[in-house]
Design a protein around this motif. Structure first.
Motif, mmCIF file in Angstrom:
data_model
loop_
_atom_site.group_PDB
_atom_site.id
_atom_site.type_symbol
_atom_site.label_atom_id
_atom_site.label_comp_id
_atom_site.label_asym_id
_atom_site.label_seq_id
_atom_site.Cartn_x
_atom_site.Cartn_y
_atom_site.Cartn_z
ATOM 1 N N VAL A 38 37.973 38.044 34.004
ATOM 2 C CA VAL A 38 38.792 39.175 34.425
ATOM 3 C C VAL A 38 40.005 38.617 35.163
ATOM 4 O O VAL A 38 39.861 37.808 36.085
ATOM 5 C CB VAL A 38 38.006 40.119 35.353
ATOM 6 C CG1 VAL A 38 38.881 41.252 35.844
ATOM 7 C CG2 VAL A 38 36.787 40.652 34.642
ATOM 8 N N THR A 39 41.190 39.051 34.781
ATOM 9 C CA THR A 39 42.415 38.619 35.442
ATOM 10 C C THR A 39 42.697 39.547 36.620
ATOM 11 O O THR A 39 42.746 40.762 36.467
ATOM 12 C CB THR A 39 43.594 38.662 34.457
ATOM 13 O OG1 THR A 39 43.262 37.864 33.320
ATOM 14 C CG2 THR A 39 44.857 38.134 35.092
ATOM 15 N N ILE A 40 42.879 38.951 37.807
ATOM 16 C CA ILE A 40 43.168 39.714 39.021
ATOM 17 C C ILE A 40 44.618 39.447 39.402
ATOM 18 O O ILE A 40 45.026 38.285 39.523
ATOM 19 C CB ILE A 40 42.229 39.293 40.171
ATOM 20 C CG1 ILE A 40 40.785 39.508 39.762
ATOM 21 C CG2 ILE A 40 42.561 40.073 41.441
ATOM 22 C CD1 ILE A 40 39.794 38.966 40.749
#
Length: 50
Positions: A38-40
């Motif tokens: 997941v890209t934050i």
């Protein structure tokens, strides 16, 4: 009274079929494992920007 017994028997049979279906799915279906990322965004990582 016979209609009440027939109704309760029908409900019991339907509940048994639902339970048997859930049991079969839980027993015979194996989930596939895969990697997840997941890209934050950077704005979420910095504590000063709320």
């Amino acid at each position: 009274m016979p209609t009440l017994f027939r109704f309760l028997a029908t409900i019991a049979i339907l509940a048994g079929l639902v339970f048997a279906g859930m049991f079969a799915l839980a027993t015979f279906v194996q989930p596939t494992q895969r990697e997840m990322s997941v890209t934050i965004p950077n704005s979420k990582l910095q504590p000063g920007n709320r």
